[in-house]
Design a protein around this motif. Structure first.
Motif, mmCIF file in Angstrom:
data_model
loop_
_atom_site.group_PDB
_atom_site.id
_atom_site.type_symbol
_atom_site.label_atom_id
_atom_site.label_comp_id
_atom_site.label_asym_id
_atom_site.label_seq_id
_atom_site.Cartn_x
_atom_site.Cartn_y
_atom_site.Cartn_z
ATOM 1 N N ARG A 25 0.828 -1.215 0.000
ATOM 2 C CA ARG A 25 0.000 0.000 0.000
ATOM 3 C C ARG A 25 0.857 1.257 0.000
ATOM 4 O O ARG A 25 0.576 2.230 -0.729
ATOM 5 N N ILE A 26 1.915 1.267 0.809
ATOM 6 C CA ILE A 26 2.789 2.435 0.867
ATOM 7 C C ILE A 26 3.520 2.637 -0.452
ATOM 8 O O ILE A 26 3.607 3.760 -0.971
ATOM 9 N N LEU A 27 4.033 1.572 -1.027
ATOM 10 C CA LEU A 27 4.760 1.684 -2.299
ATOM 11 C C LEU A 27 3.843 2.136 -3.427
ATOM 12 O O LEU A 27 4.287 2.803 -4.370
ATOM 13 N N GLN A 28 2.569 1.800 -3.333
ATOM 14 C CA GLN A 28 1.620 2.224 -4.362
ATOM 15 C C GLN A 28 1.380 3.728 -4.353
ATOM 16 O O GLN A 28 0.830 4.257 -5.322
ATOM 17 N N THR A 29 1.790 4.418 -3.304
ATOM 18 C CA THR A 29 1.684 5.882 -3.308
ATOM 19 C C THR A 29 2.751 6.496 -4.209
ATOM 20 O O THR A 29 2.656 7.673 -4.560
ATOM 21 N N TYR A 30 3.752 5.706 -4.569
ATOM 22 C CA TYR A 30 4.829 6.197 -5.430
ATOM 23 C C TYR A 30 4.761 5.627 -6.845
ATOM 24 O O TYR A 30 5.360 6.174 -7.763
ATOM 25 N N SER A 31 4.032 4.542 -7.021
ATOM 26 C CA SER A 31 3.923 3.926 -8.343
ATOM 27 C C SER A 31 2.670 3.066 -8.415
ATOM 28 O O SER A 31 2.354 2.353 -7.455
ATOM 29 N N PRO A 32 1.949 3.099 -9.547
ATOM 30 C CA PRO A 32 0.787 2.224 -9.699
ATOM 31 C C PRO A 32 1.177 0.782 -10.001
ATOM 32 O O PRO A 32 0.335 -0.120 -9.961
ATOM 33 N N ARG A 33 2.456 0.581 -10.283
ATOM 34 C CA ARG A 33 2.928 -0.759 -10.655
ATOM 35 C C ARG A 33 3.749 -1.354 -9.506
ATOM 36 O O ARG A 33 4.966 -1.249 -9.461
ATOM 37 N N VAL A 34 3.058 -1.974 -8.576
ATOM 38 C CA VAL A 34 3.714 -2.625 -7.443
ATOM 39 C C VAL A 34 3.175 -4.043 -7.344
ATOM 40 O O VAL A 34 1.990 -4.242 -7.061
ATOM 41 N N ASP A 35 4.019 -5.010 -7.582
ATOM 42 C CA ASP A 35 3.607 -6.403 -7.565
ATOM 43 C C ASP A 35 4.515 -7.221 -6.659
ATOM 44 O O ASP A 35 5.700 -6.921 -6.510
ATOM 45 N N ILE A 36 3.944 -8.247 -6.075
ATOM 46 C CA ILE A 36 4.711 -9.161 -5.238
ATOM 47 C C ILE A 36 5.220 -10.312 -6.092
ATOM 48 O O ILE A 36 4.448 -10.934 -6.836
ATOM 49 N N ILE A 37 6.508 -10.569 -6.029
ATOM 50 C CA ILE A 37 7.078 -11.720 -6.720
ATOM 51 C C ILE A 37 6.573 -12.977 -6.008
ATOM 52 O O ILE A 37 6.838 -13.174 -4.822
ATOM 53 N N ASN A 38 5.861 -13.804 -6.724
ATOM 54 C CA ASN A 38 5.172 -14.946 -6.113
ATOM 55 C C ASN A 38 6.126 -16.129 -5.962
ATOM 56 O O ASN A 38 6.021 -17.144 -6.660
ATOM 57 N N TYR A 39 7.035 -15.963 -5.009
ATOM 58 C CA TYR A 39 8.035 -16.996 -4.740
ATOM 59 C C TYR A 39 7.533 -17.880 -3.615
ATOM 60 O O TYR A 39 7.262 -17.402 -2.512
ATOM 61 N N ARG A 40 7.381 -19.157 -3.883
ATOM 62 C CA ARG A 40 6.858 -20.117 -2.914
ATOM 63 C C ARG A 40 7.823 -21.295 -2.800
ATOM 64 O O ARG A 40 7.554 -22.381 -3.332
ATOM 65 N N PRO A 41 8.941 -21.105 -2.126
ATOM 66 C CA PRO A 41 9.943 -22.169 -2.041
ATOM 67 C C PRO A 41 9.466 -23.341 -1.200
ATOM 68 O O PRO A 41 8.758 -23.165 -0.198
ATOM 69 N N LEU A 42 9.881 -24.520 -1.582
ATOM 70 C CA LEU A 42 9.506 -25.729 -0.849
ATOM 71 C C LEU A 42 10.008 -25.683 0.585
ATOM 72 O O LEU A 42 9.344 -26.145 1.512
ATOM 73 N N THR A 43 11.179 -25.093 0.790
ATOM 74 C CA THR A 43 11.773 -25.065 2.127
ATOM 75 C C THR A 43 10.972 -24.214 3.101
ATOM 76 O O THR A 43 11.054 -24.420 4.309
ATOM 77 N N ILE A 44 10.204 -23.252 2.608
ATOM 78 C CA ILE A 44 9.354 -22.443 3.476
ATOM 79 C C ILE A 44 8.015 -23.142 3.684
ATOM 80 O O ILE A 44 7.483 -23.190 4.788
ATOM 81 N N ARG A 45 7.472 -23.713 2.622
ATOM 82 C CA ARG A 45 6.166 -24.351 2.720
ATOM 83 C C ARG A 45 6.219 -25.663 3.476
ATOM 84 O O ARG A 45 5.274 -26.057 4.147
ATOM 85 N N LYS A 46 7.341 -26.377 3.370
ATOM 86 C CA LYS A 46 7.484 -27.673 4.039
ATOM 87 C C LYS A 46 8.850 -27.727 4.701
ATOM 88 O O LYS A 46 9.817 -28.228 4.139
ATOM 89 N N ARG A 47 8.902 -27.163 5.913
ATOM 90 C CA ARG A 47 10.196 -27.010 6.568
ATOM 91 C C ARG A 47 10.827 -28.333 6.963
ATOM 92 O O ARG A 47 12.021 -28.396 7.234
ATOM 93 N N HIS A 48 10.031 -29.396 7.020
ATOM 94 C CA HIS A 48 10.590 -30.686 7.404
ATOM 95 C C HIS A 48 11.422 -31.294 6.287
ATOM 96 O O HIS A 48 12.082 -32.305 6.478
ATOM 97 N N MET A 49 11.374 -30.680 5.091
ATOM 98 C CA MET A 49 12.147 -31.203 3.976
ATOM 99 C C MET A 49 13.221 -30.195 3.594
ATOM 100 O O MET A 49 13.050 -28.992 3.685
ATOM 101 N N THR A 50 14.358 -30.674 3.156
ATOM 102 C CA THR A 50 15.416 -29.818 2.655
ATOM 103 C C THR A 50 15.878 -30.338 1.309
ATOM 104 O O THR A 50 15.736 -31.526 0.999
ATOM 105 N N GLU A 51 16.422 -29.484 0.499
ATOM 106 C CA GLU A 51 16.867 -29.905 -0.818
ATOM 107 C C GLU A 51 18.032 -30.895 -0.725
ATOM 108 O O GLU A 51 18.234 -31.717 -1.602
#
Length: 369
Positions: A25-51
């Motif tokens: 919301r704050i960044l959108q006050t400076y630019s209409p183009r603010v997007d979240i990089i949709n990074y969903r790593p396995l290590t965050i979603r399933k911490r019991h597993m590691t590469e």
């Protein structure tokens, strides 16, 4: 100006998604183009597993056990309903869709972004990220793209030499660096001397903005209990405060429905992000062991007490020290402060800190000198 954000935005955690919303919301006050990089790593979603060893027998058994527990929580104790509230928040308030998802750290790209803001939360906590360099800006960008770290947190009071060395190898490539805690600034200052301390993004939005999206419940006066880690001290203190004030306890229970909780006090086990905001905003008093539980209590000018969560207490202590209310951190029922918070003073200090934080962002984005 094209801005991309990279932060924890998919965790089923109130603080994680709300800080992401606030920063966007704050960044959108400076630019209409603010997007979240949709990074969903396995290590965050399933911490019991590691590469490194995700196919070991031990981890496969653990994965099966966790899967069964998840099924029980989701379909017997209603966790699926709570998860759906978080998924809806991602779509409606973070602008995240399933069109572009990165799961492999080597594929993460910022596209044609002019700036990549490495957002707040514990994105530099190696114990959570498993030393993932993506959260330190090691992604594909165009040559002219600038990296900015806003309110990044290491998350721990004590970091190992290996953890600090890992972080130091990457922060030298970030154009502007800010952290959330003075503790993080001190330990990283040996590698870089221009690190700023700024507020968590939730503080950058006014109270009215948060109230405008909150869900509300028909509850009378209550002590709001939000106890991450189920610390017994938090429960004892909440009951002490409730008895002193002759009001009930309402608890945001982070783990979903729990049979043992039904006979203690009223709980909201399936509260989503908007419910979390509303339940704090409507409370008469807040008792919490959470950083963001503390943050929203301050935002809504609530009388509150925070139970410092063990070896990660600097997150809360640093913030409250800056606002001169460090006495709100307690360790036992015999440690309660004698006076209430004077919010005329706290809000004045918060305004000063907010200005410093906005100044950092504007300078980093090149929208001011």
């Amino acid at each position: 100006m094209n801005i991309k954000m990279l932060t924890f935005h998919t965790a089923k955690n109130y603080g994680a998604v709300l800080q992401a919303y606030a920063l966007r919301r704050i960044l959108q006050t400076y630019s209409p183009r603010v997007d979240i990089i949709n990074y969903r790593p396995l290590t965050i979603r399933k911490r019991h597993m590691t590469e490194k060893n995700k196919y070991s027998v031990h981890l496969l058994v653990k994965a099966f056990f966790n899967k069964m527990c998840h099924w029980i929580r989701a379909y017997i104790f209603g966790r699926a309903l709570k998860d759906q509230k978080f998924l809806s928040f991602e779509k409606d308030y973070l602008g995240v869709t399933d069109d572009f998802i990165f799961t492999d750290r080597l594929s993460v790209s910022a596209g044609d972004a002019d700036y990549v803001v490495l957002g707040s939360d514990q994105i530099w906590n190696c114990r959570l990220t498993h030393y993932d360099p993506v959260y330190l800006g090691n992604i594909k960008t165009k040559h002219s793209c600038r990296l900015i770290a806003y309110a990044a947190s290491i998350g721990n009071d004590t970091s190992s030499h290996n953890e600090l060395e890992f972080i130091s190898n990457y922060i030298k490539h970030i154009s502007y660096v800010s952290v959330r805690e003075e503790t993080a600034q001190r330990v990283l200052s040996q590698y870089r001397n221009d690190i700023s301390v700024v507020l968590d993004p939730v503080f950058l939005l006014p109270q009215e903005t948060w109230r405008s999206i909150a869900s509300y419940y028909n509850e009378k006066d209550y002590v709001l209990l939000y106890n991450m880690g189920s610390a017994s001290t938090a429960n004892l203190i909440a009951h002490r405060i409730a008895n002193m004030m002759h009001i009930d306890i309402v608890e945001i229970f982070p783990g979903g429905r729990s049979l043992k909780k039904f006979y203690r006090h009223k709980i909201y086990p399936l509260a989503g992000p908007l419910d979390f905001i509303g339940l704090i905003a409507n409370a008469r008093y807040v008792v919490t062991s959470s950083f963001h539980g503390t943050a929203f209590a301050i935002l809504f000018n609530k009388q509150f007490l925070t139970i410092a969560p063990g070896d990660v207490s600097s997150r809360v202590r640093d913030l409250l020290t800056r606002l001169d209310i460090a006495d709100r951190v307690v360790t036992s029922v015999d440690d309660l402060p004698a006076t209430d918070i004077d919010y005329s003073l706290v809000n004045a200090r918060l305004d000063d800190e907010r200005k410093k934080s906005i100044d950092f962002l504007e300078k980093a984005l090149g929208v001011r000198g």
